[in-house]
Design a protein around this motif. Sequence first.
Motif, mmCIF file in Angstrom:
data_model
loop_
_atom_site.group_PDB
_atom_site.id
_atom_site.type_symbol
_atom_site.label_atom_id
_atom_site.label_comp_id
_atom_site.label_asym_id
_atom_site.label_seq_id
_atom_site.Cartn_x
_atom_site.Cartn_y
_atom_site.Cartn_z
ATOM 1 N N LEU A 1 -53.201 38.265 9.195
ATOM 2 C CA LEU A 1 -52.905 36.860 8.903
ATOM 3 C C LEU A 1 -54.163 35.994 8.838
ATOM 4 N N GLY A 2 -55.303 36.632 8.668
ATOM 5 C CA GLY A 2 -56.558 35.887 8.638
ATOM 6 C C GLY A 2 -56.640 34.887 7.509
ATOM 7 N N ASN A 3 -56.136 35.256 6.317
ATOM 8 C CA ASN A 3 -56.169 34.333 5.175
ATOM 9 C C ASN A 3 -55.346 33.080 5.453
ATOM 10 N N TYR A 4 -54.205 33.254 6.098
ATOM 11 C CA TYR A 4 -53.359 32.102 6.427
ATOM 12 C C TYR A 4 -54.034 31.199 7.444
ATOM 13 N N ALA A 5 -54.756 31.817 8.387
ATOM 14 C CA ALA A 5 -55.482 31.023 9.380
ATOM 15 C C ALA A 5 -56.572 30.192 8.713
ATOM 16 N N VAL A 6 -57.273 30.802 7.755
ATOM 17 C CA VAL A 6 -58.325 30.085 7.024
ATOM 18 C C VAL A 6 -57.746 28.893 6.272
ATOM 19 N N THR B 1 -56.179 25.955 8.516
ATOM 20 C CA THR B 1 -57.172 25.193 9.293
ATOM 21 C C THR B 1 -58.176 24.478 8.389
ATOM 22 N N ASP B 2 -57.936 24.534 7.093
ATOM 23 C CA ASP B 2 -58.832 23.891 6.122
ATOM 24 C C ASP B 2 -58.224 22.570 5.675
ATOM 25 N N GLY B 3 -59.024 21.514 5.731
ATOM 26 C CA GLY B 3 -58.529 20.201 5.313
ATOM 27 C C GLY B 3 -58.157 20.128 3.851
ATOM 28 N N VAL B 4 -58.740 21.007 3.026
ATOM 29 C CA VAL B 4 -58.421 21.013 1.597
ATOM 30 C C VAL B 4 -56.944 21.322 1.372
ATOM 31 N N TRP B 5 -56.415 22.271 2.150
ATOM 32 C CA TRP B 5 -54.996 22.631 2.028
ATOM 33 C C TRP B 5 -54.099 21.443 2.360
ATOM 34 N N TRP B 6 -54.380 20.788 3.471
ATOM 35 C CA TRP B 6 -53.530 19.677 3.899
ATOM 36 C C TRP B 6 -53.654 18.486 2.963
ATOM 37 N N GLN B 7 -54.831 18.288 2.396
ATOM 38 C CA GLN B 7 -54.975 17.224 1.404
ATOM 39 C C GLN B 7 -54.145 17.544 0.162
#
Length: 277
Positions: A33-38, A41-47
């Motif tokens: 699940l490392g890709n999902y963690a990256v 936890t990245d602000g780009v995704w939430w933006q």
Amino acid sequence: MLAVTAYPIAQAIYESLFKFRLTDPDAREFNWLGNYAVILTDGVWWQAVGVTVFITAITVAIEAVLGFALALVMHRALTILRPVLRTAILIPYAIITVVSAFAWLYAFDINTGFFTTWFSWVPGISEDTNMFGSFGSAVTVIIISEIWKTTPFISLLLLAGLAQVPEDLQEAAKVDGATWWQRMYKVTIPNMKAAIMVALLFRTLDAFRIFDNVFIMTQGSQGTEVVSFLAYRQTISRLEIGLGSAVSVLLFLCVVLISITFIKLFKVNLASARGEG
């Protein structure tokens, strides 16, 4: 259906568990699940999620109101005018999305567009205004193009719902002295609840997966990147198959969550709505 839906979804889930860049296939390694963690936890995704939710909420809300109004016009129009009205209203929806996006791009572009020239009298707009130069104006153009393109879809589904409202109930409400608004709130809307749920659900799912307009108009610049474009950028532009697949899986989960929320919120028995029980 299994060939064109289940297999690609399963393949995306599988690829999302690996750290895999297409330019370096030999370095492929299981990442769990490392890709999902990256991503999470990245602000780009939430933006991207925030922009997607914003565009979806605004477009669906406006389209629901306009679509219902158009459905009422088509429903109450004279029989001889109905085919003409339906054809005219459905023209934007019949246009290919990419073609529509290019048309709106050319209309608002600072070099080829006519919008700023025609509306230079509006405060804040001049002939030199770059409509794609800031988040506010760029996302506004995207939202307008979405509303113009897909409002006919909602109006068509709501028109089908209006046709299911019994006329004898409307007449009985009139006899009892109910106003137009009371009949709308107490009779029309409750009897087309299933059609409203289907129209809003389908359109929300479609709006949440918006890609074409953003890709054509802004390429995700000025903070207009949405979830679908983020998946495209990771997979196609950066060739990060693992991360791109993880974004796609998260997008799929968001769509499933939206579907469950709508079904639970509206509490509609679709079998009963079809007359099956």
